[in-house]
Design an enzyme around this catalytic site. Structure first.
Site, PDB file in Angstrom:
ATOM      1  N   TYR A  44       0.943  -1.248  -0.014  1.00 27.76           N
ATOM      2  CA  TYR A  44      -0.019   0.016   0.116  1.00 27.76           C
ATOM      3  C   TYR A  44       0.781   1.212  -0.097  1.00 27.76           C
ATOM      4  O   TYR A  44       1.655   1.360   0.889  1.00 27.76           O
ATOM      5  CB  TYR A  44      -0.924  -0.070   1.175  1.00 27.76           C
TER       6      TYR A  44
ATOM      7  N   ASP B  22       9.202   2.652   0.147  1.00 27.57           N
ATOM      8  CA  ASP B  22       8.199   3.507   0.678  1.00 27.57           C
ATOM      9  C   ASP B  22       8.253   3.039   2.138  1.00 27.57           C
ATOM     10  O   ASP B  22       8.149   1.907   2.608  1.00 27.57           O
ATOM     11  CB  ASP B  22       6.657   2.871   0.206  1.00 27.57           C
TER      12      ASP B  22
ATOM     13  N   LYS C 123       3.792   8.899   8.982  1.00 28.19           N
ATOM     14  CA  LYS C 123       3.572   8.401  10.442  1.00 28.19           C
ATOM     15  C   LYS C 123       4.715   8.905  11.425  1.00 28.19           C
ATOM     16  O   LYS C 123       4.531   9.881  12.011  1.00 28.19           O
ATOM     17  CB  LYS C 123       3.710   6.698  10.237  1.00 28.19           C
TER      18      LYS C 123
HETATM   19  C1  LIG Z   1       0.274   4.363   5.942  1.00 29.67           C
HETATM   20  C2  LIG Z   1       1.020   4.102   4.718  1.00 29.67           C
HETATM   21  C3  LIG Z   1       0.927   5.162   3.577  1.00 29.67           C
HETATM   22  C4  LIG Z   1       0.160   6.268   3.529  1.00 29.67           C
HETATM   23  O1  LIG Z   1       0.076   7.273   4.664  1.00 29.67           O
HETATM   24  P1  LIG Z   1      -1.026   8.371   4.856  1.00 29.67           P
HETATM   25  O2  LIG Z   1      -0.436   9.167   5.957  1.00 29.67           O
HETATM   26  O3  LIG Z   1      -1.876   7.388   5.575  1.00 29.67           O
HETATM   27  O4  LIG Z   1      -1.599   8.644   3.700  1.00 29.67           O
HETATM   28  C5  LIG Z   1       1.794   4.918   2.573  1.00 29.67           C
HETATM   29  N1  LIG Z   1       2.773   3.925   2.387  1.00 29.67           N
HETATM   30  C6  LIG Z   1       2.759   2.900   3.518  1.00 29.67           C
HETATM   31  C7  LIG Z   1       3.825   1.848   3.612  1.00 29.67           C
HETATM   32  C8  LIG Z   1       1.901   3.224   4.581  1.00 29.67           C
HETATM   33  O5  LIG Z   1       2.074   2.394   5.644  1.00 29.67           O
END
Ligand SMILES: *Cc1c(COP(=O)(O)O)cnc(C)c1O
Length: 428
Positions: free
Chosen positions: A145, A240, A268
């Site tokens: 994701y 990511d 995060k």
């Molecule tokens: C949470 C997450 C996102 C998206 O971040 P948001 O702040 O919710 O938009 C993208 N990549 C990874 C791996 C994530 O865990």
């Protein structure tokens, strides 16, 4: 039985004004049945709901709360920053400090741009990779994701998976035609995609340790192979690290596994609980961004002083590494306890863990990718989840989410969690 009267009232009212009653889908408990509780406050490793129920929390606001909720130094930093104004839209010293901190922690990041969410970070990193390489195609992996950006919302794990519609309505097929989706942990699939698309792949984006379809680890040599393939082809490797950054090590998964990506995305933890994202990498690539280069990217609230103050404080507390040693100890305690509880109850569980992230899949086969994860018994997870909740342990309300241990979780909290799990498994 716990009393949820006030939560039920709030949810009923929320349904009138908010789609599904929630501002992010997985919060609605659809994957496990029942209704969500409403939070009143959180402190350390604990969350209390509006009916006064207390929980040991392993969601940690989905990753950011690595130091525990309402960590006093972070709260003080936000208060102090707020006295000076909540937003400027003018450069400020905190942005410079934050950029320096990220650069020092993550050597592959020579320059970094702040934004407001992980979604924005990944969206912008993809645009930058395409702009820099002048190639349109992007490879992603199923189950990974990268936020809810159109071109990346294909086989995207987490919320999308939970609802069984990996592709979203409202995303034209033409928007994802340049996105190639491959299974994770399969080097041959990547080689074949490069062979089939010569000089067309701008980059590979991945979660180096995928944590949005539960949690599974890269097989030995897999990340190295991706590094080698992208490098020899002229494509960019994009990590990511929105979830894994400052979580699996101070320098993220790339430090833990010794890989140097071209671009990295963060979010995060670097916001200390406030809305933040960031993406960075090699200076020559980052300098393609406006105002220096032709790739446009912007944000009214980017580099927000409250978010910077919170994030800087979090990163400074994490610097030095002692926190990570403690997290690893607690994670090991949890892993051993869970293995034993599952064995005693005779319930097949694959307990995957990496650093302070974990996921217990209810299946008897090892989980290395999305299709393995899909073999897990979700009905069994739902039953387990509700039993844990009743016993005061809050896990993410879906089989396809990772759990997070924080610095505020004590050895006693872990013992209580394992005892609750042993009890829950007896009833499965
Ligand atoms: C949470 C997450 C996102 C998206 O971040 P948001 O702040 O919710 O938009 C993208 N990549 C990874 C791996 C994530 O865990």
């Amino acid at each position: 039985m716990r009393n949820f009267t006030r939560s039920r009232e709030l949810f009923a009212e929320a349904l009138n004004y908010i789609p599904g009653g929630v501002n992010s889908p997985v919060r609605a408990f659809r994957a496990v049945g029942g209704q969500p509780f409403f939070a009143e406050r959180a402190k350390g490793a604990r969350v209390w709901d509006v009916d006064g129920n207390e929980y040991i929390d392993y969601v940690g606001t989905w990753g950011p709360a690595i130091l525990g909720h309402a960590h006093p130094p972070i709260i003080r930093a936000i208060q102090k920053a707020a006295e000076h104004g909540t937003s400027f839209g003018i450069p400020n010293a905190l942005e410079v400090r934050m950029a320096r901190l990220i650069r020092e922690a993550v050597p592959s990041v020579q320059k970094v741009r702040m934004c407001n969410s992980g979604t924005e970070a990944c969206m912008s990193a993809i645009r930058l990779a395409r702009g820099f390489t002048k190639r349109d195609k992007i490879i992603k992996f199923d189950g990974c994701y990268h936020g809810h950006t159109d071109s990346l919302l294909v086989k995207a794990g987490s919320g999308a998976l939970t609802f069984g519609n990996p592709d979203s309505a409202g995303v034209p097929a033409s928007f994802t035609q340049h996105t190639i989706v491959l299974p994770f942990n399969d080097v041959d699939a990547v080689k074949a995609a490069f062979a089939a698309n010569p000089d067309q792949v701008g980059g590979i984006i991945l979660e180096p340790v995928p944590g949005n379809a539960g949690l599974y680890l890269p097989k030995p040599g897999y990340l190295e192979a991706l590094r080698e393939i992208t490098q020899s082809d002229g494509a960019l490797l994009i990590f990511d690290e929105v979830m894994t950054g400052f979580r699996l090590a101070f320098g993220g998964a790339q430090q833990r596994f010794g890989i140097i990506p071209d671009l990295s995305c963060f979010g995060k933890i670097i916001g200390g609980g406030l809305p933040v994202g960031a993406f960075g990498g090699r200076a020559e690539i980052m300098d393609c961004l406006a105002p220096l280069g032709p790739v446009y990217q912007a944000g009214t609230l980017s580099g927000n002083p409250l978010a910077m103050a919170a994030g800087i404080t979090a990163l400074e507390e994490l610097q030095g590494g002692n926190v990570y040693c403690q997290l690893e100890e607690r994670a090991q305690q949890l892993e051993e306890g869970m293995h034993l509880a599952a064995k005693r109850a005779g319930v097949p569980v694959q307990f995957n863990a990496c650093g302070s992230m974990f996921c217990g899949y209810f299946t008897d086969k090892p989980v290395h990718n999305l299709s393995d994860a899909m073999h897990s018994d979700r009905a069994r997870f739902a039953k387990f989840f509700h039993s844990m909740l009743e016993q005061g342990v809050y896990l993410a309300p879906s089989q396809f989410e990772a759990g997070f241990i924080s610095a505020a979780h004590s050895a006693d909290d872990i013992d209580k969690t394992v005892a609750a799990a042993a009890e829950a498994m007896k009833g499965l």
